[in-house]
Design a protein around this motif. Structure first.
Motif, PDB file in Angstrom:
ATOM      1  N   ARG A  69       0.557  -1.171  -0.604  1.00 48.31           N
ATOM      2  CA  ARG A  69       0.085   0.075  -0.212  1.00 48.31           C
ATOM      3  C   ARG A  69       0.938   0.873  -0.252  1.00 48.31           C
ATOM      4  O   ARG A  69       1.314   1.485   0.919  1.00 48.31           O
ATOM      5  CB  ARG A  69      -0.930   0.316   1.083  1.00 48.31           C
ATOM      6  N   ASP A  70       1.153   1.916  -1.085  1.00 48.24           N
ATOM      7  CA  ASP A  70       2.406   2.781  -0.848  1.00 48.24           C
ATOM      8  C   ASP A  70       1.812   3.586  -2.552  1.00 48.24           C
ATOM      9  O   ASP A  70       2.389   3.977  -3.603  1.00 48.24           O
ATOM     10  CB  ASP A  70       3.672   2.440  -1.502  1.00 48.24           C
ATOM     11  N   LEU A  71       1.006   4.070  -2.166  1.00 49.34           N
ATOM     12  CA  LEU A  71       0.628   5.178  -3.535  1.00 49.34           C
ATOM     13  C   LEU A  71       1.517   6.238  -3.636  1.00 49.34           C
ATOM     14  O   LEU A  71       1.767   6.866  -4.972  1.00 49.34           O
ATOM     15  CB  LEU A  71      -1.096   5.832  -3.905  1.00 49.34           C
ATOM     16  N   MET A  79       9.055  -2.078   2.276  1.00 51.76           N
ATOM     17  CA  MET A  79       8.147  -1.491   3.537  1.00 51.76           C
ATOM     18  C   MET A  79       7.991  -3.267   4.189  1.00 51.76           C
ATOM     19  O   MET A  79       8.598  -3.718   4.026  1.00 51.76           O
ATOM     20  CB  MET A  79       6.978  -1.425   3.394  1.00 51.76           C
ATOM     21  N   ASP A  80       8.079  -2.500   5.465  1.00 53.31           N
ATOM     22  CA  ASP A  80       7.637  -3.685   6.477  1.00 53.31           C
ATOM     23  C   ASP A  80       6.336  -3.955   7.019  1.00 53.31           C
ATOM     24  O   ASP A  80       5.745  -3.220   7.715  1.00 53.31           O
ATOM     25  CB  ASP A  80       8.616  -3.937   7.682  1.00 53.31           C
ATOM     26  N   VAL A  81       5.970  -5.364   5.949  1.00 56.47           N
ATOM     27  CA  VAL A  81       4.066  -5.859   6.353  1.00 56.47           C
ATOM     28  C   VAL A  81       4.187  -6.757   6.949  1.00 56.47           C
ATOM     29  O   VAL A  81       3.966  -7.954   6.431  1.00 56.47           O
ATOM     30  CB  VAL A  81       3.328  -5.153   4.967  1.00 56.47           C
ATOM     31  N   PRO A  82       3.008  -6.805   8.271  1.00 55.09           N
ATOM     32  CA  PRO A  82       3.022  -7.946   9.051  1.00 55.09           C
ATOM     33  C   PRO A  82       2.258  -9.473   7.836  1.00 55.09           C
ATOM     34  O   PRO A  82       1.668  -8.671   7.352  1.00 55.09           O
ATOM     35  CB  PRO A  82       2.121  -7.421   9.954  1.00 55.09           C
ATOM     36  N   ALA A  83       3.094 -10.273   7.353  1.00 55.89           N
ATOM     37  CA  ALA A  83       2.736 -11.271   6.701  1.00 55.89           C
ATOM     38  C   ALA A  83       0.773 -11.545   7.199  1.00 55.89           C
ATOM     39  O   ALA A  83       0.374 -11.734   5.714  1.00 55.89           O
ATOM     40  CB  ALA A  83       3.358 -12.711   7.338  1.00 55.89           C
ATOM     41  N   ASP A  84       0.210 -11.515   8.470  1.00 56.00           N
ATOM     42  CA  ASP A  84      -1.654 -11.691   8.007  1.00 56.00           C
ATOM     43  C   ASP A  84      -2.065 -11.300   7.082  1.00 56.00           C
ATOM     44  O   ASP A  84      -2.995 -11.077   6.637  1.00 56.00           O
ATOM     45  CB  ASP A  84      -2.075 -11.805   8.760  1.00 56.00           C
ATOM     46  N   GLU A  85      -1.810  -9.527   7.480  1.00 54.02           N
ATOM     47  CA  GLU A  85      -1.450  -7.483   7.161  1.00 54.02           C
ATOM     48  C   GLU A  85      -1.394  -7.679   5.081  1.00 54.02           C
ATOM     49  O   GLU A  85      -2.621  -7.415   4.669  1.00 54.02           O
ATOM     50  CB  GLU A  85      -1.506  -6.608   7.385  1.00 54.02           C
ATOM     51  N   LEU A  86      -0.424  -8.577   4.686  1.00 51.82           N
ATOM     52  CA  LEU A  86      -0.190  -8.858   3.299  1.00 51.82           C
ATOM     53  C   LEU A  86      -1.085  -9.775   3.571  1.00 51.82           C
ATOM     54  O   LEU A  86      -1.468  -9.457   1.664  1.00 51.82           O
ATOM     55  CB  LEU A  86       1.576  -9.027   3.247  1.00 51.82           C
ATOM     56  N   ALA A  87      -0.844 -11.117   3.656  1.00 52.99           N
ATOM     57  CA  ALA A  87      -1.923 -11.587   2.608  1.00 52.99           C
ATOM     58  C   ALA A  87      -3.306 -11.062   2.645  1.00 52.99           C
ATOM     59  O   ALA A  87      -3.882 -11.227   1.368  1.00 52.99           O
ATOM     60  CB  ALA A  87      -2.380 -12.956   3.220  1.00 52.99           C
ATOM     61  N   ALA A  88      -4.288 -10.672   3.352  1.00 51.15           N
ATOM     62  CA  ALA A  88      -5.080  -9.893   3.447  1.00 51.15           C
ATOM     63  C   ALA A  88      -5.449  -8.861   1.833  1.00 51.15           C
ATOM     64  O   ALA A  88      -6.618  -8.675   1.771  1.00 51.15           O
ATOM     65  CB  ALA A  88      -6.029  -9.211   4.935  1.00 51.15           C
ATOM     66  N   GLN A  93      -7.259  -6.739  -3.296  1.00 51.44           N
ATOM     67  CA  GLN A  93      -6.414  -6.010  -3.931  1.00 51.44           C
ATOM     68  C   GLN A  93      -6.399  -7.087  -5.548  1.00 51.44           C
ATOM     69  O   GLN A  93      -7.331  -6.457  -6.850  1.00 51.44           O
ATOM     70  CB  GLN A  93      -5.148  -6.065  -4.428  1.00 51.44           C
ATOM     71  N   ILE A  94      -7.254  -8.513  -5.227  1.00 51.36           N
ATOM     72  CA  ILE A  94      -7.320  -9.255  -6.527  1.00 51.36           C
ATOM     73  C   ILE A  94      -8.695  -9.820  -6.563  1.00 51.36           C
ATOM     74  O   ILE A  94      -9.349  -9.545  -7.591  1.00 51.36           O
ATOM     75  CB  ILE A  94      -6.818 -10.799  -5.977  1.00 51.36           C
ATOM     76  N   GLY A  95      -9.470  -9.187  -5.608  1.00 48.57           N
ATOM     77  CA  GLY A  95     -11.422  -9.230  -5.360  1.00 48.57           C
ATOM     78  C   GLY A  95     -11.642  -7.859  -6.208  1.00 48.57           C
ATOM     79  O   GLY A  95     -12.883  -8.419  -6.780  1.00 48.57           O
ATOM     80  N   ALA A  96     -10.677  -6.527  -5.873  1.00 51.76           N
ATOM     81  CA  ALA A  96     -11.561  -5.856  -6.476  1.00 51.76           C
ATOM     82  C   ALA A  96     -11.102  -5.670  -7.733  1.00 51.76           C
ATOM     83  O   ALA A  96     -12.033  -5.606  -8.874  1.00 51.76           O
ATOM     84  CB  ALA A  96     -10.746  -4.263  -5.584  1.00 51.76           C
ATOM     85  N   LEU A  97     -10.550  -6.560  -8.226  1.00 52.24           N
ATOM     86  CA  LEU A  97     -10.029  -6.203  -9.954  1.00 52.24           C
ATOM     87  C   LEU A  97     -11.469  -7.646 -10.661  1.00 52.24           C
ATOM     88  O   LEU A  97     -11.290  -7.290 -11.623  1.00 52.24           O
ATOM     89  CB  LEU A  97      -7.921  -6.730 -10.254  1.00 52.24           C
ATOM     90  N   GLU A 133      -0.623 -17.364   0.344  1.00 50.97           N
ATOM     91  CA  GLU A 133      -2.093 -16.740   1.014  1.00 50.97           C
ATOM     92  C   GLU A 133      -2.843 -16.158   0.680  1.00 50.97           C
ATOM     93  O   GLU A 133      -4.020 -16.387   0.493  1.00 50.97           O
ATOM     94  CB  GLU A 133      -1.648 -16.702   2.567  1.00 50.97           C
ATOM     95  N   GLY A 134      -3.042 -14.710   0.045  1.00 51.57           N
ATOM     96  CA  GLY A 134      -3.059 -13.680  -0.694  1.00 51.57           C
ATOM     97  C   GLY A 134      -4.044 -14.538  -1.488  1.00 51.57           C
ATOM     98  O   GLY A 134      -5.624 -13.909  -2.124  1.00 51.57           O
ATOM     99  N   VAL A 135      -3.456 -14.936  -2.269  1.00 52.41           N
ATOM    100  CA  VAL A 135      -4.055 -16.029  -3.872  1.00 52.41           C
ATOM    101  C   VAL A 135      -5.228 -17.174  -2.794  1.00 52.41           C
ATOM    102  O   VAL A 135      -6.278 -16.750  -3.681  1.00 52.41           O
ATOM    103  CB  VAL A 135      -3.106 -16.829  -4.574  1.00 52.41           C
ATOM    104  N   LEU A 136      -4.847 -18.039  -1.804  1.00 55.04           N
ATOM    105  CA  LEU A 136      -4.707 -18.832  -1.282  1.00 55.04           C
ATOM    106  C   LEU A 136      -6.381 -18.148  -1.182  1.00 55.04           C
ATOM    107  O   LEU A 136      -7.887 -18.684  -0.868  1.00 55.04           O
ATOM    108  CB  LEU A 136      -4.879 -19.439  -0.601  1.00 55.04           C
ATOM    109  N   LEU A 137      -6.328 -16.833  -0.650  1.00 54.05           N
ATOM    110  CA  LEU A 137      -7.461 -16.343   0.387  1.00 54.05           C
ATOM    111  C   LEU A 137      -9.000 -16.397  -0.725  1.00 54.05           C
ATOM    112  O   LEU A 137      -9.781 -15.957  -0.272  1.00 54.05           O
ATOM    113  CB  LEU A 137      -7.501 -14.602   1.014  1.00 54.05           C
ATOM    114  N   THR A 138      -8.466 -16.172  -2.649  1.00 57.24           N
ATOM    115  CA  THR A 138      -9.638 -15.602  -2.500  1.00 57.24           C
ATOM    116  C   THR A 138     -11.077 -16.665  -3.451  1.00 57.24           C
ATOM    117  O   THR A 138     -11.470 -16.492  -3.949  1.00 57.24           O
ATOM    118  CB  THR A 138      -8.840 -14.664  -3.908  1.00 57.24           C
TER     119      THR A 138
END
Length: 254
Positions: A69-71, A79-88, A93-97, A133-138
């Motif tokens: 998340r870096d517009l 950036m250092d993003v916690p793994a669970d947050e990055l997966a979500a 993003q995939i879901g929006a597209l 994990e983010g891909v699998l969540l979809t």
């Protein structure tokens, strides 16, 4: 190795509101896969909808280009993003597209990380697993597009996800097969003829010369053409024309 076909992908939809960085409509007449920005490094709802509609009209495959998340930094800042947050956030993003792809009569066909995230998951297993994990969540089994030999691909295979190897026509390579950081001199190739010649070499023989002059083997199914460089459309056309002249079919990966 002599390859008879290759996919051409480009980063598209990289605008926000009235600002547009990429010439999406003209690039979509050249490439076979579109990495569409999903709003975290660039892109917004209207842009995603427009690019998905254009891609569907032209039969171009739609991919989700996910990012930190870096517009403000265009997704290129570490950036250092916690793994669970990055997966979500990857799943978000995939879901929006996917909404806009389906509205256009198509679907999201693959996932490609962008910028700092792309480079991070080459080596970082925790961040790589978070993307997977983010891909699998979809709920899907989407292929992951990335560098050969990356941790991302290793983690994807462990999770049973398909992988697609990628090469870059206009980026310098280090001796280990990774990309030279953009901040270093010579990291981006600006000579159009050099980019065209490299594209043919990558497609036909899977070889490239490293930044230090050593030969490298880069076995890639897809070739990335950056859409945010000056003269991007004309260069993409030259690359595709030269590939076809060399007997290489330009087609989406399967």
């Amino acid at each position: 190795m002599t390859r008879t076909s290759i996919d051409l992908n480009a980063d598209l939809g990289e605008g926000f509101g009235r600002w547009r960085l990429t010439d999406d409509e003209r690039l979509l007449s050249v490439v076979t896969s579109a990495n569409v920005a999903c709003g975290f490094h660039a892109g917004d709802a209207a842009t995603m909808r427009r690019v998905c509609a254009l891609a569907a009209e032209r039969g171009v495959r739609i991919g989700a280009q996910v990012s930190y998340r870096d517009l403000a930094g265009f997704g290129r800042r570490a950036m250092d993003v916690p793994a669970d947050e990055l997966a979500a956030e990857v799943a978000y993003q995939i879901g929006a597209l996917e909404v806009f792809a389906r509205a256009a009569g198509a679907r999201v066909s693959y996932v490609k990380p962008h910028g700092a995230l792309y480079n991070r998951v080459v080596h970082d297993p925790e961040q790589a697993r978070a993307v997977v994990e983010g891909v699998l969540l979809t709920g899907g089994r989407l292929p992951l597009l990335g560098l050969p030999g990356s941790r991302l691909h290793a983690c994807a295979r462990e999770a049973g996800l398909p992988v697609v190897t990628e090469a870059f026509a206009d980026r310098a390579y280090a001796e280990d097969g990774t990309l030279v950081p953009r901040g270093r001199e010579g990291a981006v190739l600006h000579d159009p003829e050099a980019v065209v010649e490299r594209s043919v070499s990558l497609a036909r023989s899977g070889t490239v010369t490293s930044h230090s002059g050593l030969p490298l083997s880069v076995r890639a199914r897809s070739l990335c053409l950056h859409g945010d460089t000056p003269g991007a459309v004309e260069l993409a056309r030259r690359v595709r024309a030269r590939l076809e002249e060399a007997g290489v079919r330009v087609e989406a990966f399967t």
